[in-house]
Structures are given as C-alpha cells and as structure tokens.
Write a protein that holds these residues in place. Structure first.
Motif, PDB file in Angstrom:
ATOM      1  N   PRO A   1       0.825  -1.211   0.000  1.00  0.00           N
ATOM      2  CA  PRO A   1       0.000   0.000   0.000  1.00  0.00           C
ATOM      3  C   PRO A   1       0.857   1.258   0.000  1.00  0.00           C
ATOM      4  O   PRO A   1       2.000   1.262   0.457  1.00  0.00           O
ATOM      5  N   LEU A   2       0.287   2.301  -0.513  1.00  0.00           N
ATOM      6  CA  LEU A   2       0.985   3.577  -0.620  1.00  0.00           C
ATOM      7  C   LEU A   2       1.463   4.071   0.737  1.00  0.00           C
ATOM      8  O   LEU A   2       2.579   4.590   0.867  1.00  0.00           O
ATOM      9  N   THR A   3       0.632   3.903   1.752  1.00  0.00           N
ATOM     10  CA  THR A   3       1.002   4.359   3.089  1.00  0.00           C
ATOM     11  C   THR A   3       2.267   3.675   3.581  1.00  0.00           C
ATOM     12  O   THR A   3       3.139   4.308   4.191  1.00  0.00           O
ATOM     13  N   ARG A   4       2.382   2.377   3.324  1.00  0.00           N
ATOM     14  CA  ARG A   4       3.546   1.618   3.794  1.00  0.00           C
ATOM     15  C   ARG A   4       4.811   2.043   3.060  1.00  0.00           C
ATOM     16  O   ARG A   4       5.874   2.180   3.658  1.00  0.00           O
ATOM     17  N   LEU A   5       4.686   2.242   1.766  1.00  0.00           N
ATOM     18  CA  LEU A   5       5.851   2.612   0.975  1.00  0.00           C
ATOM     19  C   LEU A   5       6.352   4.004   1.336  1.00  0.00           C
ATOM     20  O   LEU A   5       7.563   4.237   1.447  1.00  0.00           O
ATOM     21  N   VAL A   6       5.445   4.946   1.520  1.00  0.00           N
ATOM     22  CA  VAL A   6       5.855   6.286   1.936  1.00  0.00           C
ATOM     23  C   VAL A   6       6.494   6.234   3.325  1.00  0.00           C
ATOM     24  O   VAL A   6       7.488   6.922   3.593  1.00  0.00           O
ATOM     25  N   GLY A   7       5.947   5.403   4.206  1.00  0.00           N
ATOM     26  CA  GLY A   7       6.545   5.243   5.527  1.00  0.00           C
ATOM     27  C   GLY A   7       7.973   4.722   5.462  1.00  0.00           C
ATOM     28  O   GLY A   7       8.847   5.157   6.218  1.00  0.00           O
ATOM     29  N   LEU A   8       8.246   3.791   4.540  1.00  0.00           N
ATOM     30  CA  LEU A   8       9.608   3.282   4.368  1.00  0.00           C
ATOM     31  C   LEU A   8      10.542   4.386   3.881  1.00  0.00           C
ATOM     32  O   LEU A   8      11.702   4.469   4.310  1.00  0.00           O
ATOM     33  N   MET A   9      10.070   5.218   2.972  1.00  0.00           N
ATOM     34  CA  MET A   9      10.901   6.318   2.486  1.00  0.00           C
ATOM     35  C   MET A   9      11.217   7.299   3.608  1.00  0.00           C
ATOM     36  O   MET A   9      12.336   7.831   3.695  1.00  0.00           O
TER      37      MET A   9
ATOM     38  N   LEU B   1      15.810  15.233  -1.799  1.00  0.00           N
ATOM     39  CA  LEU B   1      14.832  14.375  -2.476  1.00  0.00           C
ATOM     40  C   LEU B   1      13.876  13.687  -1.509  1.00  0.00           C
ATOM     41  O   LEU B   1      12.768  13.295  -1.894  1.00  0.00           O
ATOM     42  N   LEU B   2      14.291  13.524  -0.250  1.00  0.00           N
ATOM     43  CA  LEU B   2      13.454  12.828   0.729  1.00  0.00           C
ATOM     44  C   LEU B   2      12.575  13.770   1.540  1.00  0.00           C
ATOM     45  O   LEU B   2      11.600  13.328   2.162  1.00  0.00           O
ATOM     46  N   VAL B   3      12.883  15.065   1.549  1.00  0.00           N
ATOM     47  CA  VAL B   3      12.067  16.015   2.310  1.00  0.00           C
ATOM     48  C   VAL B   3      10.600  15.997   1.880  1.00  0.00           C
ATOM     49  O   VAL B   3       9.700  16.025   2.732  1.00  0.00           O
ATOM     50  N   PRO B   4      10.271  15.941   0.563  1.00  0.00           N
ATOM     51  CA  PRO B   4       8.848  15.867   0.195  1.00  0.00           C
ATOM     52  C   PRO B   4       8.131  14.665   0.787  1.00  0.00           C
ATOM     53  O   PRO B   4       6.942  14.760   1.142  1.00  0.00           O
ATOM     54  N   PHE B   5       8.808  13.520   0.912  1.00  0.00           N
ATOM     55  CA  PHE B   5       8.193  12.362   1.553  1.00  0.00           C
ATOM     56  C   PHE B   5       7.879  12.668   3.016  1.00  0.00           C
ATOM     57  O   PHE B   5       6.819  12.281   3.530  1.00  0.00           O
ATOM     58  N   ALA B   6       8.806  13.346   3.698  1.00  0.00           N
ATOM     59  CA  ALA B   6       8.593  13.673   5.109  1.00  0.00           C
ATOM     60  C   ALA B   6       7.422  14.637   5.277  1.00  0.00           C
ATOM     61  O   ALA B   6       6.597  14.480   6.185  1.00  0.00           O
ATOM     62  N   ILE B   7       7.340  15.636   4.406  1.00  0.00           N
ATOM     63  CA  ILE B   7       6.225  16.593   4.488  1.00  0.00           C
ATOM     64  C   ILE B   7       4.904  15.895   4.227  1.00  0.00           C
ATOM     65  O   ILE B   7       3.895  16.145   4.908  1.00  0.00           O
ATOM     66  N   LEU B   8       4.887  15.013   3.236  1.00  0.00           N
ATOM     67  CA  LEU B   8       3.674  14.244   2.944  1.00  0.00           C
ATOM     68  C   LEU B   8       3.260  13.411   4.153  1.00  0.00           C
ATOM     69  O   LEU B   8       2.082  13.375   4.531  1.00  0.00           O
ATOM     70  N   TYR B   9       4.237  12.768   4.783  1.00  0.00           N
ATOM     71  CA  TYR B   9       3.937  11.866   5.895  1.00  0.00           C
ATOM     72  C   TYR B   9       3.473  12.630   7.135  1.00  0.00           C
ATOM     73  O   TYR B   9       2.595  12.161   7.859  1.00  0.00           O
ATOM     74  N   MET B  10       4.038  13.789   7.382  1.00  0.00           N
ATOM     75  CA  MET B  10       3.703  14.496   8.617  1.00  0.00           C
ATOM     76  C   MET B  10       2.280  15.052   8.590  1.00  0.00           C
ATOM     77  O   MET B  10       1.750  15.430   9.628  1.00  0.00           O
ATOM     78  N   ARG B  11       1.660  15.090   7.414  1.00  0.00           N
ATOM     79  CA  ARG B  11       0.277  15.519   7.331  1.00  0.00           C
ATOM     80  C   ARG B  11      -0.694  14.373   7.117  1.00  0.00           C
ATOM     81  O   ARG B  11      -1.905  14.561   7.231  1.00  0.00           O
ATOM     82  N   THR B  12      -0.188  13.174   6.800  1.00  0.00           N
ATOM     83  CA  THR B  12      -1.097  12.114   6.367  1.00  0.00           C
ATOM     84  C   THR B  12      -0.924  10.787   7.080  1.00  0.00           C
ATOM     85  O   THR B  12      -1.670   9.855   6.803  1.00  0.00           O
ATOM     86  N   ALA B  13       0.057  10.659   7.969  1.00  0.00           N
ATOM     87  CA  ALA B  13       0.250   9.391   8.672  1.00  0.00           C
ATOM     88  C   ALA B  13      -0.997   9.040   9.473  1.00  0.00           C
ATOM     89  O   ALA B  13      -1.699   9.913   9.994  1.00  0.00           O
ATOM     90  N   ALA B  14      -1.276   7.752   9.589  1.00  0.00           N
ATOM     91  CA  ALA B  14      -2.507   7.303  10.239  1.00  0.00           C
ATOM     92  C   ALA B  14      -2.497   7.555  11.736  1.00  0.00           C
ATOM     93  O   ALA B  14      -3.543   7.733  12.347  1.00  0.00           O
ATOM     94  N   VAL B  15      -1.309   7.560  12.346  1.00  0.00           N
ATOM     95  CA  VAL B  15      -1.195   7.703  13.797  1.00  0.00           C
ATOM     96  C   VAL B  15      -0.697   9.113  14.130  1.00  0.00           C
ATOM     97  O   VAL B  15       0.302   9.572  13.565  1.00  0.00           O
ATOM     98  N   GLN B  16      -1.372   9.765  15.057  1.00  0.00           N
ATOM     99  CA  GLN B  16      -1.065  11.155  15.380  1.00  0.00           C
ATOM    100  C   GLN B  16       0.358  11.333  15.884  1.00  0.00           C
ATOM    101  O   GLN B  16       1.051  12.273  15.492  1.00  0.00           O
TER     102      GLN B  16
END
Length: 478
Positions: A130-138, A218-233
C-alpha cells in the motif's frame, strides 16, 4: 519468459471494466521484504561497509521475484530508459584500465538497481504494497539520513572500520573511493587555503556531503507528505519535530545545491496547492518555508556560506570543468570515454561534477539525450498527481534540475524512481473499488452517520475506510 506491456493511466473514475472488490485492481502481490532490506536495513549495511552496494543487494531478490511473474507492465516512454542502458554498454569499449572498468560496473549496477526498484513498485498491488507503507519506508530512510547528519555535526572527525575493510585486499581498499565506502567518515572536514577555520560538513551515512545533501533534498517531500497524512497522530508529530530538527545538520552542510533544490521544491508545491485552492496545504507550506528561513538566519547560514565561497574556488572550478567536459566530449561524441578521466587543467576528474556532465562525458551525447528524455518525462507524467501526492511529483521536478550539479546515479536514483513509480501506479490503477458494506442497524447506524469521513482516498478519491487523510478529494488541475 517475462512479457512487458505498456500501460497508459486510467481516468479518474477508473477503467471501463472495474474489477471486483475481492481481487486487486492493479499489479501483482509482491512481498515487501526486499524493500525493507534497503530502506529499513540501510544503517546495518552501512556499518558493514556495504552502503554503496545496498541498492544492488536489495534489487537482486526483486529481480528474481519479477522474473517468476508473467506480464510485467511498464509505463509509456520506458523504452527510452532501456535504450539508455543499452547505449551505455557500448561505451564500455572505451575503458582502458581495470579501475575504470570497476567504476563502470559499479555505476551500471546502480542504474540497473534503480530500474528494478521502479518496475517492482510500479507492478505491485496496493493490497500487498500500500501507498502508506511505501511512503513510511521512504520516511524511515530519511530518518537514517538525518541521524547520520547529526553524527557528522557531533563527531565531525569520527569514522568507523567495517568488516568489508578487513575482507578486501589492500590494493582495492587503497582506492580513494573504495576507502570512503568501506571506511566511512561522519563528515567532510574542509579548510580551504586562507580560511580562518575548518568547515565540518556532515556526510554520514554517505561518502560525501553532496551525496548527503542530494538525498536529504529528495526525501524532504516524503517527510512533508507523511507528517500531514500518517494514520497515527504521534507519528505525524514526531516527523514534524524531526523535520524542524533536521535543519541543523542540513544547514551545517553549507550545501547550496541542497538549499536551491528544497527551496524550489517547496515554492513549487505552494504554487500548485494555491492553484488547486487547497488553502490549508498552502498555509502549511508557507509556514515550513518561514521556519526554514528563520532557522537559517539564526544559525548564520548565509554568512557561513559566503565565507566558504570566499576561500573556495568551487564556482570557478565547476565552470572550468564543465567547459572541459563539453569540449572533450566533442572528440568522442557518440560513445564518450566510458568513465570520468583526469582533467587537463584541474586536480579533479572530468565527469564527476554533476549527472549531466558525467553521462555526456562518459557515454556521449546520444546517451545524454536518452537519459534526459526519460528523466524529464517523469515530472510531465506525474504532474496530475491528485491530492497530497503532488509531493511525490515534486521529487521528480527537483531531480529534473538537480542533475546539472549533483551526481544522481546512486541511491538517489532509487528515491526518484520510487516516487515516480508510486504516482504512475496510482494513476494507472485508478480508484480502489469501494468495499461492500452490510446495512447498518442500531448503534452501527449511528456510528456510520453522515459527517466527517474517517479518511479520504490515497489518490484523491473519497473513501470511507480507516486510514490517513491523503487528499481533500479535489478536482485535478488538468
């Protein structure tokens, strides 16, 4: 035999014949553990002295898994990349020393590994990857980069001896580049002639500060995406805090190319969100930009960069080496020289100061055209990334100009290809079918009453299943 087929993105509303909820609508059920080897296990491989080979080691089982599958799909224009790899092999005829042959093989392994990562992610089913898992790995990989940066800040003169250093023959370890890989240092300590002090520029877990900076950008966009969308607060909060804290090692690198890439990427994202009418995302991006500028001012980054530039000849040196790379390529325009060669005027090698110049000098103008055509097609094909996935598109936009001053033929290319593959997979797969629900009665009906949805679709389509908030369900900008 593996069959390849080109696939065009489906429409926002899915294909003409939607698949049943019981079957994956796209891709194959590929295991996630090969990705874990690289993204989660990178610190272990680095300590073992295998950091430079991490992508290739992880790609081997992926290749085996893909070869056992039938009907591997590729996006349009992927043939350009395959032609580049083929043309690159012709340049091997120009290699004249064993050292250059080893360097060529190492570089080719990195390109091949990134290709396998791309195909693996692009062909994976959402259910197993799933997309969530892959972004979490990044993001986990980004955490390792930040941790290595702090090692360089706290222990700039530190280094580690790895098992690979003991296993390899002394003649191989004596090579400067191999030595950097198997005996990694935490930072590059530089003191240009006449400088009043040394500049401690973090580099761990990579060999060079520029490599650290390119990965971080290159990894900062992944971090920004995750900090607004991760399932756990708490994970969102943790990444937000770490993103702010990461500015310390980032600014310590004094890496102007990294500042440029992150700055352009963030401003570009703000403009795109503004045109889409996503005020919250636009405000969040502007706040991040303000925090970064304030931190840079407080740490005196501008003065440090100016001081280093004053005593360093990096600007004049790059201009000279770029000119020499172009002029010497004119002497072997079709297949280049196979690998970088010593400069005739400077104490550095031609073809080592940026991806464009490396490919042009090493493999010729034809290879350069093929490489740029494929890489620049990625931001074009991902520009309609819906919702918050625009951050993955930003990665490809940044890469499109970073190739002029950064070498991106290592694990940076893996990051770029994974970002592109994720967006292309989501667009080709179309919306996930909504799961069937039994009629609600009693308390269950109250719990599912209309109101704020528990979450929204990963790719911009509204869904009412538990998970993160990836988008606002807005219309595409095309």
């Amino acid at each position: 035999m593996v069959a390849f087929s080109a696939v065009r993105p489906s429409s926002r509303h899915g294909s003409d014949t939607p698949s049943s909820p019981e079957e994956p609508s796209w891709g194959q059920e590929l295991p996630i553990w090969p990705l874990l080897v690289f993204f989660a296990g990178y610190p272990v491989l680095w300590v073992l002295g295998l950091g430079g080979f991490a992508a290739s080691l992880a790609a081997l089982p992926m290749l085996g898994i893909l070869l056992l599958r039938r009907g591997i799909r590729v996006p349009p224009s992927f043939g350009l990349w395959l032609l580049f790899l083929l043309w690159m092999t012709f340049s091997a005829t120009q290699l004249d020393t064993a050292g250059r042959m080893i360097g060529f093989v190492f570089r080719y392994m990195n390109y091949a590994a990134a290709t396998i990562f791309f195909l693996y992610v692009y062909n994976s089913a959402r259910r197993t990857l799933p997309l969530t898992r892959l972004v979490g790995l990044m993001v986990l990989f980004w955490v390792w980069v930040v941790a290595g940066g702090y090692l360089g800040v706290v222990l700039p003169n530190g280094s580690i001896s790895t098992p690979m250093q003991s296993l390899l023959p002394g003649s191989i370890v004596g090579n400067d580049y191999v030595s950097q890989l198997v005996h990694p240092k935490f930072a590059e300590v530089q003191r240009p002639w006449g400088a009043p002090k040394a500049y401690n520029r973090p580099s761990a877990p990579f060999a060079y500060t520029n490599t650290w900076g390119s990965h971080f950008a290159l990894l900062v966009p992944f971090a920004i995406l995750y900090m607004r969308t991760a399932a756990v607060q708490w994970r969102r909060n943790a990444v937000t805090v770490l993103l702010i804290a990461s500015l310390v090692p980032a600014f310590s690198t004094l890496n102007r190319g990294m500042f440029l890439a992150v700055g352009v990427g963030v401003v570009y994202a703000a403009v795109r969100f503004g045109f889409r009418g996503q005020v919250k995302w636009l405000a969040a991006v502007l706040v991040l930009l303000g925090i970064g500028l304030a931190t840079a001012s407080a740490l005196g980054v501008g003065q440090s960069v100016g001081s280093r530039t004053q005593y360093s000849s990096t600007n004049a040196g790059r201009t000279t080496i770029y000119r020499e790379a172009f002029e010497r390529t004119l002497e072997s325009p079709f297949i280049g020289y196979g690998a970088p060669r010593p400069s005739k005027t400077l104490n550095i090698s031609v073809g080592t100061q940026g991806q464009v110049w490396n490919i042009m000098f090493s493999f010729g103008f034809v290879a350069l055209v093929l490489f740029c055509a494929w890489l620049w097609s990625l931001p074009l094909r991902t520009r309609a990334a819906p919702g918050a996935l625009i951050w993955l598109h930003v990665v490809t936009v940044m890469a499109a100009f970073m190739i002029f001053y950064y070498g991106l033929d290592g694990s940076q290319l893996v990051v770029i290809f994974v970002a592109a593959a994720l967006v292309l997979r989501e667009r080709a797969a179309g919306p996930d079918p909504a799961p069937a629900r039994p009629p609600a009665t009693g308390l269950a009906r109250l719990a599912s009453a209309p109101g704020r949805p528990e979450s929204r679709g990963l790719s911009g389509w509204v869904r009412y299943t538990p998970g993160p908030t990836w988008s606002q369900g807005e219309e595409e900008d095309e």
